[in-house]
Design a protein around this motif. Structure first.
Motif, PDB file in Angstrom:
ATOM      1  N   LEU B  15       0.839  -1.203   0.000  1.00 45.13           N
ATOM      2  CA  LEU B  15       0.000   0.000   0.000  1.00 45.13           C
ATOM      3  C   LEU B  15       0.875   1.255   0.000  1.00 45.13           C
ATOM      4  O   LEU B  15       1.950   1.267   0.597  1.00 45.13           O
ATOM      5  CB  LEU B  15      -0.902   0.020   1.245  1.00 45.13           C
ATOM      6  CG  LEU B  15      -1.911  -1.116   1.376  1.00 45.13           C
ATOM      7  CD1 LEU B  15      -2.594  -1.056   2.743  1.00 45.13           C
ATOM      8  CD2 LEU B  15      -2.963  -1.039   0.272  1.00 45.13           C
ATOM      9  N   GLU B  19      -2.567   5.158   1.403  1.00 45.66           N
ATOM     10  CA  GLU B  19      -3.461   4.015   1.607  1.00 45.66           C
ATOM     11  C   GLU B  19      -3.215   3.370   2.974  1.00 45.66           C
ATOM     12  O   GLU B  19      -4.156   2.911   3.637  1.00 45.66           O
ATOM     13  CB  GLU B  19      -3.263   2.999   0.487  1.00 45.66           C
ATOM     14  CG  GLU B  19      -3.798   3.505  -0.853  1.00 45.66           C
ATOM     15  CD  GLU B  19      -3.160   2.823  -2.049  1.00 45.66           C
ATOM     16  OE1 GLU B  19      -3.593   3.094  -3.173  1.00 45.66           O
ATOM     17  OE2 GLU B  19      -2.211   2.025  -1.862  1.00 45.66           O
ATOM     18  N   ALA B 123      -7.578   1.612  -0.581  1.00 44.01           N
ATOM     19  CA  ALA B 123      -6.801   0.740   0.309  1.00 44.01           C
ATOM     20  C   ALA B 123      -7.508  -0.605   0.488  1.00 44.01           C
ATOM     21  O   ALA B 123      -6.865  -1.664   0.492  1.00 44.01           O
ATOM     22  CB  ALA B 123      -6.592   1.409   1.663  1.00 44.01           C
ATOM     23  N   LYS B 126      -7.232  -2.652  -2.723  1.00 46.93           N
ATOM     24  CA  LYS B 126      -5.890  -3.220  -2.899  1.00 46.93           C
ATOM     25  C   LYS B 126      -5.657  -4.386  -1.942  1.00 46.93           C
ATOM     26  O   LYS B 126      -5.011  -5.365  -2.297  1.00 46.93           O
ATOM     27  CB  LYS B 126      -4.825  -2.138  -2.682  1.00 46.93           C
ATOM     28  CG  LYS B 126      -4.651  -1.237  -3.881  1.00 46.93           C
ATOM     29  CD  LYS B 126      -3.345  -0.486  -3.803  1.00 46.93           C
ATOM     30  CE  LYS B 126      -3.154   0.358  -5.050  1.00 46.93           C
ATOM     31  NZ  LYS B 126      -1.929   1.179  -4.970  1.00 46.93           N
TER      32      LYS B 126
END
Lengths: 173, 174
Positions: B15, B19, B123, B126
């Motif tokens: 990240l 994020e 975030a 991901k």
């Protein structure tokens, strides 16, 4: 226009019209004759396929030289989605059982979307993750059932321990 | 925020700083004393735990033979994450994860993660992508183990193993 191919498929159901249009623009038409392989087991594939008509069979070479039929899938459906999240070789062969019309989504173009932070691409990856999680849950239960049978049948057989340990090595919980 | 710094937890290094800060808003630092349960088999779908110190035991109830130890995981292992499936799936937890000694972890609560997905937070997406990759790779390896075991059973030609071979093959999940 091409976004219409994504309608009615659970993988794309959370996408807005604009997001479907964004991914629809990446689609390329593809056709397969009866008996033609769409995905090949152990091959490094490059596309997710949205099947728009026809039917396919899914095979795995469980025993050397002998293909085991795992499933028959009818359009509309999606195959090759696992390759979008990992570049592992295909785990099974997908063969056209009837003439198949499809739209293919190139992995590379999709991954560029992901790199660029496309919400449409992330929504698809999230749905693939949910599918994989459900599949893993079912696989865990299947393996648990076999392990239980192995232990019930002959608890003292040490060679069964080897089978059991191999099967539970990749458990996901 | 609870003082979490995901950047100090190797698992979250994919990240960006921004994020990681987003995730820090929902992540919690948690401590388990020896014997305490992080995830209960048959209970609610799990939250994600990234172990930062200590060891956990993973057990599963196996019909006919009681509780079976599946694994002991250490924070320093490559696989120091538990509950990843529960973050995405709605089915109940399939094993019990218990602290072997004192365990420290970063928890990403399932409901808060789902809320982030609902809000379209990068975030969370991901993290979902990372978990999907972990599951896909693990599923592929598990498939290969099943193939290997099935072939071994076939090679031995023992009739009492036929039932296991058939069960492994006929209930394949794709």
């Amino acid at each position: 226009m091409q976004e219409a191919y994504l309608e009615g498929l659970s993988l794309f159901e959370d996408l807005t019209y604009e997001e479907k249009a964004e991914l629809g623009a990446l689609l390329e038409p593809a056709s397969f004759g009866i008996g033609e392989d769409i995905l090949e087991e152990d091959g490094l594939e490059g596309y997710l396929y949205v099947l728009t008509s026809g039917a396919v069979e899914v095979y795995k070479e469980v025993f050397p030289g002998r293909r085991q039929l795992l499933a028959t899938i009818e359009a509309p459906a999606v195959v090759g989605e696992m390759g979008l999240v990992t570049r592992c070789p295909a785990v099974a062969t997908v063969t056209a059982k009837e003439p198949v019309e499809a739209q293919r989504l190139p992995y590379e173009a999709f991954l560029k979307k992901l790199d660029a932070g496309s919400e449409a691409a992330y929504k698809v990856v999230y749905e693939i993750g949910r599918t994989l999680a459900e599949r893993m849950a079912r696989t865990d239960e299947r393996v648990a059932s076999v392990v239980a049978q192995l232990e019930d049948t002959e608890p003292d057989r040490r060679d069964f321990d080897v089978f059991r340990d191999k099967l539970i090595r990749e458990w996901s919980f | 925020m609870d003082g979490i710094e995901p950047r100090n937890v190797g698992f979250f290094e994919f990240l960006s700083d921004e994020e990681q800060a987003e995730l820090a808003e929902v992540a919690e630092r948690v401590v388990f004393e020896p014997g305490e349960v992080l995830i209960e088999e048959g209970g609610e779908p799990a939250s994600l735990f990234v172990l930062t110190s200590g060891q956990v035991e993973v057990n599963k109830r196996v019909p006919g033979s009681g509780k079976r130890l599946l694994a002991v995981l250490e924070a320093t292992d490559g696989r120091a994450v538990v509950g990843e499936r529960g973050l995405l799936d709605d089915s109940e937890a399939s094993a019990t994860v218990r602290a072997k000694g004192r365990v420290e972890a970063v928890k990403v609560p399932r409901e808060r993660f789902r809320a982030m997905i609902h809000e379209g937070r990068p975030a969370a997406y991901k993290l979902a992508y990372r978990i999907a990759r972990i599951l896909a790779e693990r599923l592929a390896r598990l498939d290969e183990e099943v193939v290997g075991v099935t072939r071994e059973i076939e090679r031995r030609g023992e009739t009492d193993l036929d039932a296991f071979r058939d069960k492994l093959v006929t209930e394949w999940t794709i």
